[in-house]
Design a protein around this motif. Structure first.
Motif, mmCIF file in Angstrom:
data_model
loop_
_atom_site.group_PDB
_atom_site.id
_atom_site.type_symbol
_atom_site.label_atom_id
_atom_site.label_comp_id
_atom_site.label_asym_id
_atom_site.label_seq_id
_atom_site.Cartn_x
_atom_site.Cartn_y
_atom_site.Cartn_z
ATOM 1 N N ASN A 46 0.814 -1.222 0.000
ATOM 2 C CA ASN A 46 0.000 0.000 0.000
ATOM 3 C C ASN A 46 0.848 1.274 0.000
ATOM 4 O OD1 ASN A 46 -2.586 -1.279 -0.034
ATOM 5 N ND2 ASN A 46 -2.303 -1.775 2.139
ATOM 6 N N ILE A 47 1.994 1.199 -0.654
ATOM 7 C CA ILE A 47 2.847 2.362 -0.861
ATOM 8 C C ILE A 47 2.674 2.783 -2.314
ATOM 9 C CG2 ILE A 47 5.246 3.165 -0.959
ATOM 10 C CD1 ILE A 47 5.839 1.073 1.250
ATOM 11 N N LYS A 48 2.311 4.020 -2.552
ATOM 12 C CA LYS A 48 2.106 4.469 -3.924
ATOM 13 C C LYS A 48 3.459 4.469 -4.637
ATOM 14 C CE LYS A 48 -0.335 7.660 -6.905
ATOM 15 N NZ LYS A 48 -1.244 8.809 -7.030
ATOM 16 N N THR A 49 3.544 3.665 -5.691
ATOM 17 C CA THR A 49 4.831 3.354 -6.295
ATOM 18 C C THR A 49 4.859 3.719 -7.774
ATOM 19 O OG1 THR A 49 5.043 1.480 -4.770
ATOM 20 C CG2 THR A 49 6.526 1.510 -6.676
ATOM 21 N N GLY A 50 5.971 4.296 -8.195
ATOM 22 C CA GLY A 50 6.232 4.520 -9.611
ATOM 23 C C GLY A 50 7.419 3.678 -10.029
ATOM 24 N N ARG A 51 7.513 3.364 -11.320
ATOM 25 C CA ARG A 51 8.650 2.587 -11.810
ATOM 26 C C ARG A 51 9.144 3.186 -13.122
ATOM 27 N NH1 ARG A 51 6.545 -2.572 -12.491
ATOM 28 N NH2 ARG A 51 6.495 -2.593 -14.753
ATOM 29 N N PHE A 52 10.475 3.331 -13.226
ATOM 30 C CA PHE A 52 11.093 3.831 -14.451
ATOM 31 C C PHE A 52 12.180 2.868 -14.870
ATOM 32 C CE2 PHE A 52 14.453 6.773 -16.301
ATOM 33 C CZ PHE A 52 13.875 6.803 -17.570
ATOM 34 N N THR A 53 11.999 2.249 -16.038
ATOM 35 C CA THR A 53 12.971 1.295 -16.558
ATOM 36 C C THR A 53 13.332 1.688 -17.992
ATOM 37 O OG1 THR A 53 11.150 -0.144 -17.266
ATOM 38 C CG2 THR A 53 12.176 -0.617 -15.134
ATOM 39 N N SER A 54 14.390 1.101 -18.504
ATOM 40 C CA SER A 54 14.782 1.407 -19.879
ATOM 41 C C SER A 54 15.486 0.190 -20.497
ATOM 42 C CB SER A 54 15.713 2.619 -19.900
ATOM 43 O OG SER A 54 16.901 2.362 -19.157
ATOM 44 N N LEU A 57 9.698 -0.734 -24.379
ATOM 45 C CA LEU A 57 9.509 -1.935 -25.173
ATOM 46 C C LEU A 57 8.699 -1.687 -26.446
ATOM 47 C CD1 LEU A 57 9.059 -4.771 -22.545
ATOM 48 C CD2 LEU A 57 11.015 -4.322 -24.028
ATOM 49 N N ILE A 58 7.581 -0.998 -26.338
ATOM 50 C CA ILE A 58 6.756 -0.755 -27.522
ATOM 51 C C ILE A 58 6.617 0.746 -27.780
ATOM 52 C CG2 ILE A 58 4.506 -1.108 -28.593
ATOM 53 C CD1 ILE A 58 4.211 -3.655 -26.963
ATOM 54 N N ASP A 59 6.133 1.483 -26.775
ATOM 55 C CA ASP A 59 5.992 2.935 -26.877
ATOM 56 C C ASP A 59 6.909 3.607 -25.867
ATOM 57 O OD1 ASP A 59 3.748 2.802 -28.773
ATOM 58 O OD2 ASP A 59 2.608 2.040 -27.068
ATOM 59 N N ARG A 60 7.322 4.837 -26.159
ATOM 60 C CA ARG A 60 8.293 5.497 -25.295
ATOM 61 C C ARG A 60 7.802 5.647 -23.861
ATOM 62 N NH1 ARG A 60 9.225 10.613 -26.296
ATOM 63 N NH2 ARG A 60 7.587 10.805 -27.859
ATOM 64 N N TRP A 61 6.512 5.749 -23.681
ATOM 65 C CA TRP A 61 5.974 5.970 -22.336
ATOM 66 C C TRP A 61 5.763 4.673 -21.552
ATOM 67 C CZ3 TRP A 61 3.826 7.303 -26.973
ATOM 68 C CH2 TRP A 61 2.762 6.537 -27.431
ATOM 69 N N ASP A 62 5.948 3.502 -22.199
ATOM 70 C CA ASP A 62 5.683 2.266 -21.445
ATOM 71 C C ASP A 62 6.794 1.928 -20.454
ATOM 72 O OD1 ASP A 62 7.724 0.843 -22.822
ATOM 73 O OD2 ASP A 62 6.317 -0.034 -24.262
ATOM 74 N N CYS A 63 7.845 2.748 -20.416
ATOM 75 C CA CYS A 63 8.900 2.548 -19.419
ATOM 76 C C CYS A 63 8.571 3.242 -18.101
ATOM 77 C CB CYS A 63 10.239 3.058 -19.961
ATOM 78 S SG CYS A 63 10.230 4.808 -20.386
ATOM 79 N N ILE A 64 7.429 3.904 -18.032
ATOM 80 C CA ILE A 64 7.006 4.606 -16.810
ATOM 81 C C ILE A 64 5.675 4.025 -16.349
ATOM 82 C CG2 ILE A 64 6.414 6.836 -15.776
ATOM 83 C CD1 ILE A 64 8.001 8.148 -18.099
ATOM 84 N N THR A 65 5.646 3.520 -15.128
ATOM 85 C CA THR A 65 4.398 3.017 -14.570
ATOM 86 C C THR A 65 4.103 3.723 -13.247
ATOM 87 O OG1 THR A 65 5.370 1.207 -13.285
ATOM 88 C CG2 THR A 65 4.827 0.739 -15.579
ATOM 89 N N ILE A 66 2.819 3.871 -12.967
ATOM 90 C CA ILE A 66 2.334 4.382 -11.684
ATOM 91 C C ILE A 66 1.348 3.362 -11.148
ATOM 92 C CG2 ILE A 66 1.210 6.278 -10.456
ATOM 93 C CD1 ILE A 66 3.692 7.242 -11.840
ATOM 94 N N GLU A 67 1.613 2.891 -9.950
ATOM 95 C CA GLU A 67 0.729 1.884 -9.345
ATOM 96 C C GLU A 67 0.533 0.688 -10.292
ATOM 97 O OE1 GLU A 67 0.864 2.407 -6.274
ATOM 98 O OE2 GLU A 67 -1.201 2.858 -5.656
ATOM 99 N N VAL A 117 10.820 3.324 -8.133
ATOM 100 C CA VAL A 117 11.761 2.227 -8.364
ATOM 101 C C VAL A 117 12.464 2.545 -9.679
ATOM 102 C CG1 VAL A 117 12.043 -0.258 -8.654
ATOM 103 C CG2 VAL A 117 10.237 0.638 -7.160
ATOM 104 N N ILE A 118 13.760 2.818 -9.603
ATOM 105 C CA ILE A 118 14.483 3.414 -10.724
ATOM 106 C C ILE A 118 15.582 2.484 -11.224
ATOM 107 C CG2 ILE A 118 15.737 5.451 -11.526
ATOM 108 C CD1 ILE A 118 12.928 6.057 -10.424
ATOM 109 N N GLU A 119 15.534 2.153 -12.507
ATOM 110 C CA GLU A 119 16.584 1.368 -13.138
ATOM 111 C C GLU A 119 17.618 2.292 -13.764
ATOM 112 O OE1 GLU A 119 17.315 -1.896 -16.740
ATOM 113 O OE2 GLU A 119 15.298 -1.102 -16.362
ATOM 114 N N VAL A 120 18.875 2.074 -13.460
ATOM 115 C CA VAL A 120 19.956 2.819 -14.097
ATOM 116 C C VAL A 120 19.954 2.518 -15.595
ATOM 117 C CG1 VAL A 120 22.476 2.929 -14.310
ATOM 118 C CG2 VAL A 120 21.400 2.963 -12.047
ATOM 119 N N GLY A 121 20.205 3.553 -16.411
ATOM 120 C CA GLY A 121 20.276 3.337 -17.847
ATOM 121 C C GLY A 121 21.555 2.634 -18.248
#
Length: 413
Positions: A46-54, A57-67, A117-121
């Motif tokens: 129940n922690i509001k979480t974002g994720r950024f990975t690189s 995969l398909i669209d430029r914005w699919d590397c960013i998720t919220i919840e 949650v951040i992935e290094v490029g």
């Protein structure tokens, strides 16, 4: 163009308030899987979480998720436009990855994310994501030789770049299967910088958590999968406790069952495209270490009585083809060499000529069908289905090939 350094990202975010905390993940292999696990676990807490990975995969914005949901295209473009205006007005000349990183970080703030949650490029020390100053946890996964022109030629030189994400007051968790020289370098760095704690996570998952040990054992995971799960578990548990969550360890682990990370030992149904009834394996293995893991997995779990595999392969320019492909092919295998298409936002990423892949395959003693006549991924799938005669098909060599395959399946519907 890859432009290491923090000066430009610092200017892009100079007046931005990054109100969220972070779990920062570096390494050569396994970063994306660890990020997906951690994100799912923190969401379960129940922690509001974002994720950024690189990369995306398909669209430029699919590397960013919220919840656990991909950001809406409209919200992405609005935030991206603001960042691009800032870049233009300030004459910052940021790279595409820096612009994307700044966009993700702005969105996390706008969406009131608690933990990102951040992935290094690439690397760590001079990566744009390392603008993060006060992470809760830093994670360093398996380190191997990749991007040597920028990170160094030895495993220790590469590890020193990864160690650049270690921060004072943040727990540091590392993959214990790394060479001892690397582990000592990371531990020394953590101690010198003043990390809150330092933990090595072994593949046995037998240190500090009975729940983790039981969970990883009953799911029949491969060694690298157990380590990635362990890294994610300890990162999420520490982050959750520091965010005052009382979530149980079992709840964290159960959350990973619904975690999806496309392009990593993913099973595809291509019947509508090829008429093939048997599943196809899709994996983003693109360096010698990940190729070795994939090759062992295919030999152990995919090959039928040691028989041939049909490989659909594309590789980025700059990779050591022989070192990568030698872990995959066996003499009776078939090779369908292809070239992935243009990569949105990364025009410098190009595929090696398909002829080069076949030349290496011949030199490795492959005697099956070797083909480079397919000019797109659909034809390559159809041709592979035809020549495989029901034997396994594995698609790998590049995350950009993974993108092309997933985009094709999405567009076909």
């Amino acid at each position: 163009m890859i432009q290491p350094g923090l000066a430009r990202i610092s200017r892009l975010l100079e007046y931005s308030s990054l109100t969220w905390r972070a779990v920062h993940v570096a390494g050569t292999n396994g970063k994306g899987s660890v990020c997906a696990y951690v994100s799912a676990m923190l969401h379960a807490a129940n922690i509001k979480t974002g994720r950024f990975t690189s990369p995306h995969l398909i669209d430029r914005w699919d590397c960013i998720t919220i919840e656990e949901k991909t950001i809406d295209e409209s919200r992405f473009r609005k935030a991206e436009d603001a960042v691009r205006v800032r870049n233009s007005v300030g004459e910052i000349r940021a790279s595409e990855f820096e612009l994307l990183t700044a966009t993700a970080f702005e969105l996390f703030t706008q969406e009131k994310v608690q933990v990102g949650v951040i992935e290094v490029g690439m690397g760590g020390r001079y990566d744009a994501t390392n603008i993060i100053q006060h992470p809760l946890v830093t994670v360093i996964t398996k380190i191997g030789k990749d991007h040597q022109l920028l990170l160094g030629t030895t495993i220790e030189e590469i590890a020193s770049h990864k160690a650049g994400i270690i921060k004072p007051g943040a727990a540091c968790i590392v993959d214990a299967s790394n060479p001892e020289s690397v582990l000592q370098l990371l531990e020394y760095t953590a101690r010198e910088i003043g990390a809150k704690s330092f933990r090595r996570v072994p593949s046995e998952c037998n240190q500090g958590s009975t729940d983790l040990q039981k969970f990883s054992a009953k799911d029949d995971l491969e060694p690298h999968q157990r380590i990635n799960l362990g890294l994610a578990y300890w990162a999420a548990l520490i982050a959750a406790r520091r965010m005052n969550s009382a979530v149980s360890s079992r709840a964290l682990l159960e959350a990973t069952r619904t975690s999806v990370w496309p392009g990593r030992l993913q099973t595809l149904d291509t019947k509508a495209l090829t008429g093939r009834r048997e599943p196809v394996i899709l994996d983003g293995a693109h360096n010698p270490q990940s190729a070795e893991v994939l090759g062992l997995y295919v030999s152990k779990r995919v090959r039928i009585d040691g028989g041939p595999v049909t490989w659909i392969i594309a590789v980025s320019v700059g990779k050591d083809l022989r070192d990568l492909l030698s872990h995959l092919f066996q003499p009776a295998d078939n090779i369908v060499a292809v070239e992935f298409g243009p990569v949105d936002g990364m025009p410098w990423v190009i595929p090696v000529n398909a002829d080069s892949i076949l030349e290496v395959a011949r030199n490795l003693g492959v005697e099956g069908i070797l083909d480079n006549s397919c000019k797109d991924v659909l034809r390559s799938l159809q041709f592979a289905a035809k020549i495989s005669t029901g034997n396994p098909i594995v698609i790998c060599g590049s995350l950009y090939l993974v993108s092309d395959i997933l985009r094709l399946l999405r567009d076909i519907g």
